[in-house]
Every structure is written in structure tokens, then in C-alpha cells.
Design a protein around this motif. Structure first.
Motif, PDB file in Angstrom:
ATOM      1  N   LEU A   8       0.830  -1.212   0.000  1.00 13.80           N
ATOM      2  CA  LEU A   8       0.000   0.000   0.000  1.00 13.80           C
ATOM      3  C   LEU A   8       0.861   1.256   0.000  1.00 13.80           C
ATOM      4  O   LEU A   8       1.867   1.336   0.715  1.00 13.80           O
ATOM      5  CB  LEU A   8      -0.904   0.029   1.237  1.00 13.80           C
ATOM      6  CG  LEU A   8      -2.024  -0.986   1.296  1.00 13.80           C
ATOM      7  CD1 LEU A   8      -2.706  -0.939   2.653  1.00 13.80           C
ATOM      8  CD2 LEU A   8      -3.035  -0.735   0.179  1.00 13.80           C
ATOM      9  N   ILE A  12      -2.290   6.068   2.087  1.00 13.06           N
ATOM     10  CA  ILE A  12      -3.606   5.422   2.098  1.00 13.06           C
ATOM     11  C   ILE A  12      -4.037   5.202   3.546  1.00 13.06           C
ATOM     12  O   ILE A  12      -3.266   4.694   4.371  1.00 13.06           O
ATOM     13  CB  ILE A  12      -3.552   4.062   1.359  1.00 13.06           C
ATOM     14  CG1 ILE A  12      -3.212   4.274  -0.111  1.00 13.06           C
ATOM     15  CG2 ILE A  12      -4.852   3.291   1.512  1.00 13.06           C
ATOM     16  CD1 ILE A  12      -4.224   5.063  -0.893  1.00 13.06           C
ATOM     17  N   ASP A  13      -5.266   5.582   3.861  1.00 15.50           N
ATOM     18  CA  ASP A  13      -5.781   5.344   5.213  1.00 15.50           C
ATOM     19  C   ASP A  13      -6.927   4.334   5.160  1.00 15.50           C
ATOM     20  O   ASP A  13      -7.267   3.816   4.098  1.00 15.50           O
ATOM     21  CB  ASP A  13      -6.213   6.653   5.883  1.00 15.50           C
ATOM     22  CG  ASP A  13      -7.363   7.361   5.174  1.00 15.50           C
ATOM     23  OD1 ASP A  13      -8.036   6.735   4.315  1.00 15.50           O
ATOM     24  OD2 ASP A  13      -7.607   8.533   5.476  1.00 15.50           O
ATOM     25  N   GLU A  14      -7.521   4.051   6.324  1.00  6.72           N
ATOM     26  CA  GLU A  14      -8.585   3.047   6.414  1.00  6.72           C
ATOM     27  C   GLU A  14      -9.788   3.383   5.536  1.00  6.72           C
ATOM     28  O   GLU A  14     -10.378   2.512   4.912  1.00  6.72           O
ATOM     29  CB  GLU A  14      -9.047   2.862   7.874  1.00  6.72           C
ATOM     30  CG  GLU A  14      -8.145   1.995   8.707  1.00  6.72           C
ATOM     31  CD  GLU A  14      -7.045   2.770   9.415  1.00  6.72           C
ATOM     32  OE1 GLU A  14      -6.981   4.016   9.282  1.00  6.72           O
ATOM     33  OE2 GLU A  14      -6.230   2.127  10.098  1.00  6.72           O
ATOM     34  N   LEU A  17      -8.955   2.620   1.912  1.00  7.79           N
ATOM     35  CA  LEU A  17      -8.888   1.173   1.708  1.00  7.79           C
ATOM     36  C   LEU A  17     -10.293   0.566   1.675  1.00  7.79           C
ATOM     37  O   LEU A  17     -10.627  -0.222   0.789  1.00  7.79           O
ATOM     38  CB  LEU A  17      -8.045   0.535   2.814  1.00  7.79           C
ATOM     39  CG  LEU A  17      -7.722  -0.942   2.664  1.00  7.79           C
ATOM     40  CD1 LEU A  17      -6.921  -1.211   1.388  1.00  7.79           C
ATOM     41  CD2 LEU A  17      -6.949  -1.428   3.883  1.00  7.79           C
ATOM     42  N   VAL A  32      -5.407  -0.288   8.190  1.00  8.83           N
ATOM     43  CA  VAL A  32      -4.053  -0.067   7.703  1.00  8.83           C
ATOM     44  C   VAL A  32      -3.141  -0.160   8.918  1.00  8.83           C
ATOM     45  O   VAL A  32      -3.357   0.528   9.917  1.00  8.83           O
ATOM     46  CB  VAL A  32      -3.914   1.306   7.005  1.00  8.83           C
ATOM     47  CG1 VAL A  32      -2.466   1.583   6.641  1.00  8.83           C
ATOM     48  CG2 VAL A  32      -4.804   1.376   5.784  1.00  8.83           C
ATOM     49  N   LYS A  34      -0.076   0.538  11.196  1.00  4.21           N
ATOM     50  CA  LYS A  34       0.785   1.706  11.350  1.00  4.21           C
ATOM     51  C   LYS A  34       1.893   1.438  12.363  1.00  4.21           C
ATOM     52  O   LYS A  34       1.721   0.667  13.296  1.00  4.21           O
ATOM     53  CB  LYS A  34      -0.046   2.909  11.798  1.00  4.21           C
ATOM     54  CG  LYS A  34      -1.089   3.295  10.775  1.00  4.21           C
ATOM     55  CD  LYS A  34      -1.944   4.424  11.269  1.00  4.21           C
ATOM     56  CE  LYS A  34      -3.016   4.706  10.230  1.00  4.21           C
ATOM     57  NZ  LYS A  34      -4.069   5.535  10.722  1.00  4.21           N
ATOM     58  N   SER A  41       1.999   4.608   8.028  1.00  2.00           N
ATOM     59  CA  SER A  41       1.619   3.299   7.506  1.00  2.00           C
ATOM     60  C   SER A  41       2.849   2.430   7.295  1.00  2.00           C
ATOM     61  O   SER A  41       3.894   2.897   6.855  1.00  2.00           O
ATOM     62  CB  SER A  41       0.888   3.464   6.172  1.00  2.00           C
ATOM     63  OG  SER A  41       0.737   2.229   5.531  1.00  2.00           O
ATOM     64  N   PHE A  44       0.935  -2.059   4.650  1.00  5.77           N
ATOM     65  CA  PHE A  44       0.035  -3.201   4.506  1.00  5.77           C
ATOM     66  C   PHE A  44      -1.146  -3.049   5.427  1.00  5.77           C
ATOM     67  O   PHE A  44      -1.149  -2.226   6.337  1.00  5.77           O
ATOM     68  CB  PHE A  44       0.755  -4.531   4.741  1.00  5.77           C
ATOM     69  CG  PHE A  44       1.186  -4.783   6.157  1.00  5.77           C
ATOM     70  CD1 PHE A  44       0.388  -5.512   7.024  1.00  5.77           C
ATOM     71  CD2 PHE A  44       2.400  -4.306   6.635  1.00  5.77           C
ATOM     72  CE1 PHE A  44       0.780  -5.754   8.328  1.00  5.77           C
ATOM     73  CE2 PHE A  44       2.806  -4.548   7.931  1.00  5.77           C
ATOM     74  CZ  PHE A  44       1.991  -5.277   8.783  1.00  5.77           C
ATOM     75  N   GLY A  45      -2.170  -3.851   5.156  1.00  6.88           N
ATOM     76  CA  GLY A  45      -3.368  -3.790   5.973  1.00  6.88           C
ATOM     77  C   GLY A  45      -4.228  -5.019   5.762  1.00  6.88           C
ATOM     78  O   GLY A  45      -3.818  -5.981   5.078  1.00  6.88           O
TER      79      GLY A  45
END
Length: 106
Positions: A8, A12-14, A17, A32, A34, A41, A44-45
Motif C-alpha cells: 500500500l 492510504i488510510d482506512e 482502503l 491499515v 501503522k 503506515s 500493509f493492511g
């Protein structure tokens, strides 16, 4: 089904996503991961999709897609088996009492 999303972009935040995966089906949650110290970040998430069919289709459609110039990886997440015997093998073989020799003062 829980999906692992790797590669990612850092910004990019939740919400981003979740919105991205909602294009392909119902999303129960999106996280995500952190860094605890910096709050940035780790790249990855995880996305949880309750419909297994939609989740598998999403893996096929999004795995390897470029997102903001980075190729993402989407796979089924592996379960974390903290109670499995393989993860506890070292604890099982450890003596119950801690009979360590006393530290010597030199």
C-alpha cells in the motif's frame, strides 16, 4: 473472509482502503497497519469481507494492480494460531521452574 493487502502507498488510510474494496462487495472492516512510534503506515493492511465469493473475486481482480504507482498484493490472510502446538513448542519444552544459576559478581 479476511484479506491481506500489501504494497500500500504510504498515504492510504482506512477510509480509502475500505472505499476501494467496497467497489467489489460488502466490507466489514478495513485496517491499515501503522508504526506505533511514528504513526505512519507500514504499507500493509487487512480487509474483512463477509461474503467469501466476493472476497475471492476481489483477490483475483485486485492482486497485482497498481495503486498510486505501487503494485499491491491481495491475498487471503493467514489465521494467527497463537494457541497452536507449533507456536508453543518452545514453551512446552521449557522447565516449569526457573533454576537459573545465580549471577556472579566479578
Amino acid at each position: 473472509m479476511k484479506l491481506f493487502v500489501g504494497g500500500l502507498p504510504g498515504d492510504i488510510d482506512e477510509t480509502d482502503l475500505k472505499e476501494m474494496f467496497e467497489l467489489y462487495g460488502d466490507v466489514r472492516s478495513a485496517i491499515v497497519i501503522k508504526d506505533k512510534q511514528t504513526g505512519k503506515s507500514k504499507g500493509f493492511g487487512f480487509v474483512e469481507m463477509p461474503n467469501e465469493h466476493e472476497a475471492k473475486e476481489t483477490i483475483e481482480l485486485l492482486n497485482g494492480v497498481k495503486m498510486l504507482g505501487k503494485k499491491i498484493s491481495v491475498t487471503q490472510a493467514e489465521e494467527n494460531n497463537r494457541n497452536s502446538s507449533s507456536n508453543n513448542r518452545f514453551q512446552q519444552n521449557r522447565p516449569m521452574n526457573n533454576n537459573r544459576p545465580n549471577k556472579r559478581n566479578y
